[in-house]
Design an enzyme around this catalytic site. Sequence first.
Site, PDB file in Angstrom:
ATOM      1  N   HIS A 303       0.825  -1.213   0.000  1.00 55.08           N
ATOM      2  CA  HIS A 303       0.000   0.000   0.000  1.00 55.08           C
ATOM      3  C   HIS A 303       0.861   1.266   0.000  1.00 55.08           C
ATOM      4  O   HIS A 303       0.501   2.267   0.612  1.00 55.08           O
ATOM      5  CB  HIS A 303      -0.948  -0.002   1.206  1.00 55.08           C
ATOM      6  CG  HIS A 303      -2.013  -1.057   1.140  1.00 55.08           C
ATOM      7  ND1 HIS A 303      -3.180  -0.890   0.418  1.00 55.08           N
ATOM      8  CD2 HIS A 303      -2.081  -2.283   1.694  1.00 55.08           C
ATOM      9  CE1 HIS A 303      -3.930  -1.980   0.546  1.00 55.08           C
ATOM     10  NE2 HIS A 303      -3.278  -2.854   1.293  1.00 55.08           N
ATOM     11  N   ASP A 370      -0.857  -4.853   6.187  1.00 58.28           N
ATOM     12  CA  ASP A 370      -1.901  -5.718   5.625  1.00 58.28           C
ATOM     13  C   ASP A 370      -1.663  -5.956   4.136  1.00 58.28           C
ATOM     14  O   ASP A 370      -1.017  -5.167   3.451  1.00 58.28           O
ATOM     15  CB  ASP A 370      -3.288  -5.101   5.845  1.00 58.28           C
ATOM     16  CG  ASP A 370      -3.430  -3.748   5.170  1.00 58.28           C
ATOM     17  OD1 ASP A 370      -2.501  -2.924   5.285  1.00 58.28           O
ATOM     18  OD2 ASP A 370      -4.452  -3.520   4.509  1.00 58.28           O
ATOM     19  N   GLU A 371      -2.207  -7.047   3.644  1.00 59.10           N
ATOM     20  CA  GLU A 371      -2.322  -7.345   2.211  1.00 59.10           C
ATOM     21  C   GLU A 371      -1.001  -7.225   1.459  1.00 59.10           C
ATOM     22  O   GLU A 371      -0.947  -6.700   0.343  1.00 59.10           O
ATOM     23  CB  GLU A 371      -3.386  -6.457   1.570  1.00 59.10           C
ATOM     24  CG  GLU A 371      -4.781  -6.687   2.124  1.00 59.10           C
ATOM     25  CD  GLU A 371      -5.851  -5.866   1.437  1.00 59.10           C
ATOM     26  OE1 GLU A 371      -6.978  -6.356   1.283  1.00 59.10           O
ATOM     27  OE2 GLU A 371      -5.557  -4.696   1.078  1.00 59.10           O
ATOM     28  N   VAL A 372       0.069  -7.697   2.059  1.00 59.30           N
ATOM     29  CA  VAL A 372       1.357  -7.704   1.364  1.00 59.30           C
ATOM     30  C   VAL A 372       1.407  -8.949   0.478  1.00 59.30           C
ATOM     31  O   VAL A 372       1.385 -10.071   0.969  1.00 59.30           O
ATOM     32  CB  VAL A 372       2.528  -7.698   2.354  1.00 59.30           C
ATOM     33  CG1 VAL A 372       3.861  -7.683   1.595  1.00 59.30           C
ATOM     34  CG2 VAL A 372       2.434  -6.496   3.293  1.00 59.30           C
TER      35      VAL A 372
END
Length: 601
Positions: A303, A370-372
């Site tokens: 992100h 998050d969401e790596v």
Amino acid sequence: MIILWVSLFTYLVSAIWPVPKEYKHGDTVLWISKDTSFDWAGAGDVGTLKFQSGYEYGFRMHSNTQPIVQDEQSRRRVKRTGEAPTGDEIIDNAIYATKQTIFKKNFVPWKFHPRNWTEPNAQNSTYISTVKIEVLQDDPQDIAKPLAGTIDESYALELTEGGNVSITANSSVGIVRGLVSFTQLFYEHSEGGAYTPLAPVTIFDVPVFQHRGINLDVSRNFFSVKDIERTIDAAAYNKMNRFHLHVTDAQSWPLEIPALPELSAKGAYRPELVYTAEDFANLQYYASMQGVELITEIDMPGHTSSIALSHPELIAAYNVQPDWNTYCAEPPCGTLKLNSSNVDDFLKKLFDDLLPRVLPFSSYFHTGGDEVNKNAYLKDDTVNSNDSATLQPLMQKFIDRNHDQIRAAGLTPVVWEEMLLDWNLTLGSDVLVQSWQSDEAVAQIAAKGHKVLAGNYNYWYLDCGKGQWLNFDPSVSGQNWPYEDYCAPFHNWRLVYSYDPLSGVPAEHQNLVIGGEAHMWAEQTDPMNVDRMIWPRGSAAAEILWSGAKDADGKNRSQIDAAPRLSEMRERLVARGIGAEPIQMPYCTMEGNVCQLGYHP
């Protein structure tokens, strides 16, 4: 005069939101004047106060009583520096806000009475003369920026039939919570003035959870300072004590970093869509004045694509097309390189600038995580691998570096759950872990000994159910029809209200679930709809966090009891300039239980 427990009420106007620990009221009408004085006292000799069902807490006798003059000319001005407010300033602001709410931001409660309802008559009525406020203990130095659980937010409120009012608390923040409840006793009269039909009143109140927050994403869509302040106002009025500012993401970097001015200069959507260093300081101060701690998040290592607009050498897999979903959760892809000394130097410079500006107003700093997507590191020239065995020690080193600097700056790190559960990192015992994917994840985090924030996306993601914001190529359109988003359906207030942050957590670990947050991600939310997207569904989460998901009998809280109270809370939010959505049509709130499916009178 009749004394009634709040739990006996269904549609009668008697709302306090969130519902207090203990609350009794009568049916005597009292009026309040703009000339009513608010007197408050600091700490004196120690004693003990017992209230209602055996609750007791330390208190101190009157000392240095200070009448507060609450006109616009004499009110203390908000500081515009990097210094947090004192407890005295927090109370001063709360008293001013209380009068503003009662006399300028109130509402006529016609929606909560039958059509033939007659308003109270002010003639020959009793008026409240003085509101006495006692701060019973000395505030700690970190009153404006507490670690969870270090500030006592309990309060006691008593309003006699003769019009005497006392609000007592162990801290300045507790006084703020008590004054919020005090305002909710009063209604506007259609011919002017304000009254309560509920005297006498006795309240003892204390929150169940230490961390009660709203998370607002201001990077995917930009929100003005006024929009953010309005959201903080609403959160504070719901007795929330945390405001999580998700301030940067892949799509934009709107936060000015004076040491790295190119980040916002090139990363913001437009030059004017930037939070200056002064804006940022003022927002933090604005929140802390209301007993709300602003927690800043700079999400990383994923992100972070917006950094590539000024520092392309730091970002791997930037804006991969056309198969971006192989490398990230949403476009544009991009992650900080995982084995780069240049990234280390960049983050040190970033944190050296930002963390000292956070420290006066918060004890926490959120580093995301998050969401790596591991595939992104196939395009990272410092790694060239998506193998977990290769990536995991590098991610551990990345997090250790960041958290060491955060601790050195006097702050406590916060991360998303993936860093602990998916990447299997060793985190310091101080690290607060924020969960969003499941109740099982909350239990797993607590089992590992970490304090955890709940916020299951199936309940407390307020952006869900709006449909896909993506467009679909004709080659894949059919398989994605009917284009629902991943977290559909829309999470109505009853679903939000039904969520228990302790669900599935064994009793021996429940003390580690210190609270939670409702989340407003902004792919499809901007200043035009942000109020109605958050409120009053955010209020439903606020009551669960303040009052707990179970009532005094250990049963799930009743949406039958909550619905009319939440409708009233919605009216109070609207009166405060917040565009909250309605809960029911007036016919339902005016006629009691007639809109209750299955109701048999």
